[in-house]
Motif scaffolding. Structure first.
Motif, PDB file in Angstrom:
ATOM      1  N   GLN A  41     -43.228 -75.622  27.649  1.00  0.00           N
ATOM      2  CA  GLN A  41     -41.956 -74.355  28.304  1.00  0.00           C
ATOM      3  C   GLN A  41     -41.040 -74.151  26.858  1.00  0.00           C
ATOM      4  O   GLN A  41     -41.416 -74.970  25.852  1.00  0.00           O
ATOM      5  CB  GLN A  41     -41.335 -75.205  29.383  1.00  0.00           C
ATOM      6  CG  GLN A  41     -41.953 -75.436  30.638  1.00  0.00           C
ATOM      7  CD  GLN A  41     -40.985 -76.153  31.678  1.00  0.00           C
ATOM      8  OE1 GLN A  41     -39.942 -75.936  31.471  1.00  0.00           O
ATOM      9  NE2 GLN A  41     -41.563 -76.646  32.585  1.00  0.00           N
ATOM     10  N   GLY A  42     -40.364 -73.084  27.290  1.00  0.00           N
ATOM     11  CA  GLY A  42     -39.431 -72.990  26.268  1.00  0.00           C
ATOM     12  C   GLY A  42     -38.106 -73.801  26.147  1.00  0.00           C
ATOM     13  O   GLY A  42     -38.029 -74.313  27.351  1.00  0.00           O
ATOM     14  N   LEU A  90     -33.802 -80.893  21.463  1.00  0.00           N
ATOM     15  CA  LEU A  90     -33.418 -80.176  20.252  1.00  0.00           C
ATOM     16  C   LEU A  90     -31.991 -79.932  20.134  1.00  0.00           C
ATOM     17  O   LEU A  90     -31.231 -79.604  21.225  1.00  0.00           O
ATOM     18  CB  LEU A  90     -34.051 -78.705  20.462  1.00  0.00           C
ATOM     19  CG  LEU A  90     -35.802 -78.894  20.335  1.00  0.00           C
ATOM     20  CD1 LEU A  90     -36.201 -77.463  20.663  1.00  0.00           C
ATOM     21  CD2 LEU A  90     -36.161 -79.369  18.815  1.00  0.00           C
ATOM     22  N   PHE A 105     -32.087 -75.194  14.076  1.00  0.00           N
ATOM     23  CA  PHE A 105     -32.515 -76.237  15.100  1.00  0.00           C
ATOM     24  C   PHE A 105     -32.989 -77.387  14.214  1.00  0.00           C
ATOM     25  O   PHE A 105     -33.605 -77.251  13.146  1.00  0.00           O
ATOM     26  CB  PHE A 105     -33.732 -75.666  15.699  1.00  0.00           C
ATOM     27  CG  PHE A 105     -33.219 -74.836  16.970  1.00  0.00           C
ATOM     28  CD1 PHE A 105     -32.997 -73.436  17.060  1.00  0.00           C
ATOM     29  CD2 PHE A 105     -33.234 -75.585  18.312  1.00  0.00           C
ATOM     30  CE1 PHE A 105     -32.792 -72.944  17.951  1.00  0.00           C
ATOM     31  CE2 PHE A 105     -32.898 -74.820  19.610  1.00  0.00           C
ATOM     32  CZ  PHE A 105     -32.389 -73.477  19.393  1.00  0.00           C
ATOM     33  N   GLY A 106     -32.828 -78.616  14.577  1.00  0.00           N
ATOM     34  CA  GLY A 106     -33.403 -79.787  13.948  1.00  0.00           C
ATOM     35  C   GLY A 106     -34.845 -80.039  14.437  1.00  0.00           C
ATOM     36  O   GLY A 106     -35.322 -79.421  15.342  1.00  0.00           O
ATOM     37  N   PRO A 107     -35.331 -81.316  13.939  1.00  0.00           N
ATOM     38  CA  PRO A 107     -36.515 -81.372  14.376  1.00  0.00           C
ATOM     39  C   PRO A 107     -36.910 -81.915  15.729  1.00  0.00           C
ATOM     40  O   PRO A 107     -38.055 -82.075  16.357  1.00  0.00           O
ATOM     41  CB  PRO A 107     -37.168 -82.431  13.257  1.00  0.00           C
ATOM     42  CG  PRO A 107     -35.632 -83.153  13.099  1.00  0.00           C
ATOM     43  CD  PRO A 107     -34.862 -82.169  13.037  1.00  0.00           C
ATOM     44  N   GLY A 108     -35.796 -82.340  16.449  1.00  0.00           N
ATOM     45  CA  GLY A 108     -35.882 -82.749  17.888  1.00  0.00           C
ATOM     46  C   GLY A 108     -36.245 -84.350  17.958  1.00  0.00           C
ATOM     47  O   GLY A 108     -36.326 -84.802  16.895  1.00  0.00           O
TER      48      GLY A 108
ATOM     49  N   TYR B  36     -38.366 -67.149  16.938  1.00  0.00           N
ATOM     50  CA  TYR B  36     -38.422 -68.335  16.358  1.00  0.00           C
ATOM     51  C   TYR B  36     -39.949 -68.947  16.436  1.00  0.00           C
ATOM     52  O   TYR B  36     -40.684 -68.527  17.456  1.00  0.00           O
ATOM     53  CB  TYR B  36     -37.376 -69.589  17.125  1.00  0.00           C
ATOM     54  CG  TYR B  36     -36.129 -69.625  17.091  1.00  0.00           C
ATOM     55  CD1 TYR B  36     -35.204 -68.410  17.873  1.00  0.00           C
ATOM     56  CD2 TYR B  36     -35.645 -70.288  16.029  1.00  0.00           C
ATOM     57  CE1 TYR B  36     -33.981 -68.389  17.537  1.00  0.00           C
ATOM     58  CE2 TYR B  36     -34.055 -70.251  15.911  1.00  0.00           C
ATOM     59  CZ  TYR B  36     -33.289 -69.392  16.419  1.00  0.00           C
ATOM     60  OH  TYR B  36     -31.889 -69.239  16.245  1.00  0.00           O
ATOM     61  N   GLN B  38     -42.361 -72.487  16.097  1.00  0.00           N
ATOM     62  CA  GLN B  38     -42.666 -73.999  16.217  1.00  0.00           C
ATOM     63  C   GLN B  38     -43.729 -74.462  15.859  1.00  0.00           C
ATOM     64  O   GLN B  38     -44.911 -74.169  16.591  1.00  0.00           O
ATOM     65  CB  GLN B  38     -42.023 -74.318  17.614  1.00  0.00           C
ATOM     66  CG  GLN B  38     -41.894 -75.741  17.885  1.00  0.00           C
ATOM     67  CD  GLN B  38     -41.500 -76.236  19.131  1.00  0.00           C
ATOM     68  OE1 GLN B  38     -41.987 -75.399  20.260  1.00  0.00           O
ATOM     69  NE2 GLN B  38     -40.653 -77.214  19.157  1.00  0.00           N
ATOM     70  N   ASN B  41     -44.975 -80.730  16.610  1.00  0.00           N
ATOM     71  CA  ASN B  41     -44.190 -82.096  16.458  1.00  0.00           C
ATOM     72  C   ASN B  41     -42.847 -81.436  15.475  1.00  0.00           C
ATOM     73  O   ASN B  41     -42.340 -82.524  14.656  1.00  0.00           O
ATOM     74  CB  ASN B  41     -44.843 -83.323  15.844  1.00  0.00           C
ATOM     75  CG  ASN B  41     -45.994 -83.626  16.614  1.00  0.00           C
ATOM     76  OD1 ASN B  41     -45.890 -83.679  17.895  1.00  0.00           O
ATOM     77  ND2 ASN B  41     -47.106 -83.890  16.182  1.00  0.00           N
ATOM     78  N   ARG B  42     -42.584 -80.337  15.450  1.00  0.00           N
ATOM     79  CA  ARG B  42     -41.375 -79.759  14.386  1.00  0.00           C
ATOM     80  C   ARG B  42     -40.608 -79.209  15.529  1.00  0.00           C
ATOM     81  O   ARG B  42     -40.639 -78.740  16.824  1.00  0.00           O
ATOM     82  CB  ARG B  42     -41.958 -78.864  13.530  1.00  0.00           C
ATOM     83  CG  ARG B  42     -43.030 -79.383  12.599  1.00  0.00           C
ATOM     84  CD  ARG B  42     -42.372 -80.291  11.517  1.00  0.00           C
ATOM     85  NE  ARG B  42     -41.607 -79.554  10.837  1.00  0.00           N
ATOM     86  CZ  ARG B  42     -42.198 -78.961   9.603  1.00  0.00           C
ATOM     87  NH1 ARG B  42     -43.371 -79.025   9.259  1.00  0.00           N
ATOM     88  NH2 ARG B  42     -41.241 -78.261   8.841  1.00  0.00           N
ATOM     89  N   GLY B  43     -39.228 -78.953  14.958  1.00  0.00           N
ATOM     90  CA  GLY B  43     -38.180 -77.975  15.837  1.00  0.00           C
ATOM     91  C   GLY B  43     -38.670 -76.623  15.725  1.00  0.00           C
ATOM     92  O   GLY B  43     -39.748 -76.361  15.164  1.00  0.00           O
ATOM     93  N   LEU B  44     -37.741 -75.932  15.982  1.00  0.00           N
ATOM     94  CA  LEU B  44     -37.722 -74.630  15.913  1.00  0.00           C
ATOM     95  C   LEU B  44     -37.357 -73.991  14.522  1.00  0.00           C
ATOM     96  O   LEU B  44     -36.142 -74.594  14.205  1.00  0.00           O
ATOM     97  CB  LEU B  44     -36.898 -73.877  17.101  1.00  0.00           C
ATOM     98  CG  LEU B  44     -37.280 -74.136  18.455  1.00  0.00           C
ATOM     99  CD1 LEU B  44     -36.395 -73.468  19.344  1.00  0.00           C
ATOM    100  CD2 LEU B  44     -38.801 -73.749  18.590  1.00  0.00           C
ATOM    101  N   LEU B  88     -46.481 -71.953  17.593  1.00  0.00           N
ATOM    102  CA  LEU B  88     -46.036 -71.598  18.857  1.00  0.00           C
ATOM    103  C   LEU B  88     -44.803 -70.515  18.552  1.00  0.00           C
ATOM    104  O   LEU B  88     -43.954 -71.075  17.880  1.00  0.00           O
ATOM    105  CB  LEU B  88     -45.581 -72.819  19.747  1.00  0.00           C
ATOM    106  CG  LEU B  88     -45.044 -72.602  21.377  1.00  0.00           C
ATOM    107  CD1 LEU B  88     -46.306 -71.854  21.929  1.00  0.00           C
ATOM    108  CD2 LEU B  88     -45.046 -73.955  21.994  1.00  0.00           C
ATOM    109  N   PHE B  90     -41.523 -68.145  19.878  1.00  0.00           N
ATOM    110  CA  PHE B  90     -40.635 -68.126  21.014  1.00  0.00           C
ATOM    111  C   PHE B  90     -39.640 -66.833  20.774  1.00  0.00           C
ATOM    112  O   PHE B  90     -39.008 -66.702  19.411  1.00  0.00           O
ATOM    113  CB  PHE B  90     -39.529 -69.329  21.207  1.00  0.00           C
ATOM    114  CG  PHE B  90     -40.243 -70.422  21.698  1.00  0.00           C
ATOM    115  CD1 PHE B  90     -40.985 -71.642  20.842  1.00  0.00           C
ATOM    116  CD2 PHE B  90     -40.574 -70.648  23.053  1.00  0.00           C
ATOM    117  CE1 PHE B  90     -41.520 -72.624  21.361  1.00  0.00           C
ATOM    118  CE2 PHE B  90     -41.296 -71.788  23.627  1.00  0.00           C
ATOM    119  CZ  PHE B  90     -41.667 -72.932  22.836  1.00  0.00           C
ATOM    120  N   ALA B 107     -41.215 -68.546  27.298  1.00  0.00           N
ATOM    121  CA  ALA B 107     -41.946 -69.587  27.630  1.00  0.00           C
ATOM    122  C   ALA B 107     -42.786 -69.763  26.526  1.00  0.00           C
ATOM    123  O   ALA B 107     -43.233 -70.858  26.342  1.00  0.00           O
ATOM    124  CB  ALA B 107     -42.874 -69.354  28.924  1.00  0.00           C
TER     125      ALA B 107
END
Lengths: 114, 115
Positions: A41-42, A90, A105-108, B36, B38, B41-44, B88, B90, B107
């Motif tokens: 999902q987003g 995130l 954004f950070g890497p999460g 954005y 992705q 295993n990374r952020g946006l 991915l 967004f 999504a």
């Protein structure tokens, strides 16, 4: 110049436990937003902090709470964890209320609830 | 309420060919739109944004997006795809409230670029 950093990278918790995730914003940014990204999902907006106060909140229960410190860093706390809380969390920073500022954004943090 | 839709779950394209990733939006007032990317295993990572001005917006890594007000679309494009573009993507719209803002995401669309 460091970007947005988050800790920890991964976390495994059991249902009913509590968790705290941490975020340091990009240098010069004063606003922190948190998003939850479930698998496939987003990202979904949880809440936003500015001047150490929650300014906006998405459609998340009170089990989700946060805090912003004087140095602009932030924490996300989730109580009474459910299996459905498993997600990538995130953190994003920006300048508010600068109208045209994008969020970085950070890497999460990957949270797994078992 | 603001919203965006990404009608394709996945887009497949051969390396070197042009690519398009579609996004449509629904907003009240002026749209503030973003793309954005992705990686696993990374952020946006921020690619580009439309606030006002030219309908063709140029962004990072050779990507651009075309804003079309009549069709309420904001499609992401690149003239020549690379295998490393596989990720991915967004689309997002900014929703403003009382001087603060948040992003509403689609999504996502998975882009696969084949050698």
């Amino acid at each position: 110049d460091a970007g947005v950093t988050q800790s920890p990278t991964h976390l495994i918790k059991t249902r009913g436990q509590q968790v705290t995730l941490r975020c340091s914003p990009k240098s010069g940014h004063d606003t922190v937003s948190w998003y939850q990204q479930a698998l496939g999902q987003g990202p979904q907006f949880i809440f936003q902090y500015y001047e150490e106060e929650e300014r906006q909140r998405g459609n998340f229960p009170d089990r989700f709470s946060g805090h912003q410190f004087p140095n602009y860093s932030s924490e996300l706390n989730v109580n009474a964890l459910l299996l459905g809380d498993s997600a990538l969390y995130l953190c994003a920073s920006s300048l508010v209320p600068v109208e045209r500022a994008e969020q970085y954004f950070g890497p999460g943090t990957r949270l797994t609830v078992t | 309420a603001q919203s965006v839709a990404q009608p394709e779950d996945q887009v497949n394209v051969a390396e070197g060919n042009p690519l398009t990733v579609k996004c449509t939006y629904s907003v009240s007032g002026n749209p503030y739109l973003f793309w954005y990317v992705q990686y696993p295993n990374r952020g946006l990572q921020f690619l580009l944004k439309y606030i006002t001005g030219d309908n063709l917006v140029k962004g990072s890594y050779g990507f651009e997006a075309e804003f079309n007000k009549s069709q309420t679309s904001f499609h992401l494009k690149k003239p020549s795809a690379l295998v490393s573009d596989s990720a991915l993507y967004f689309c997002a719209v900014r929703e403003d409230s009382g001087g603060y803002n948040k992003l509403i995401f689609g999504a996502g669309t998975r882009l696969a670029v084949h050698p």
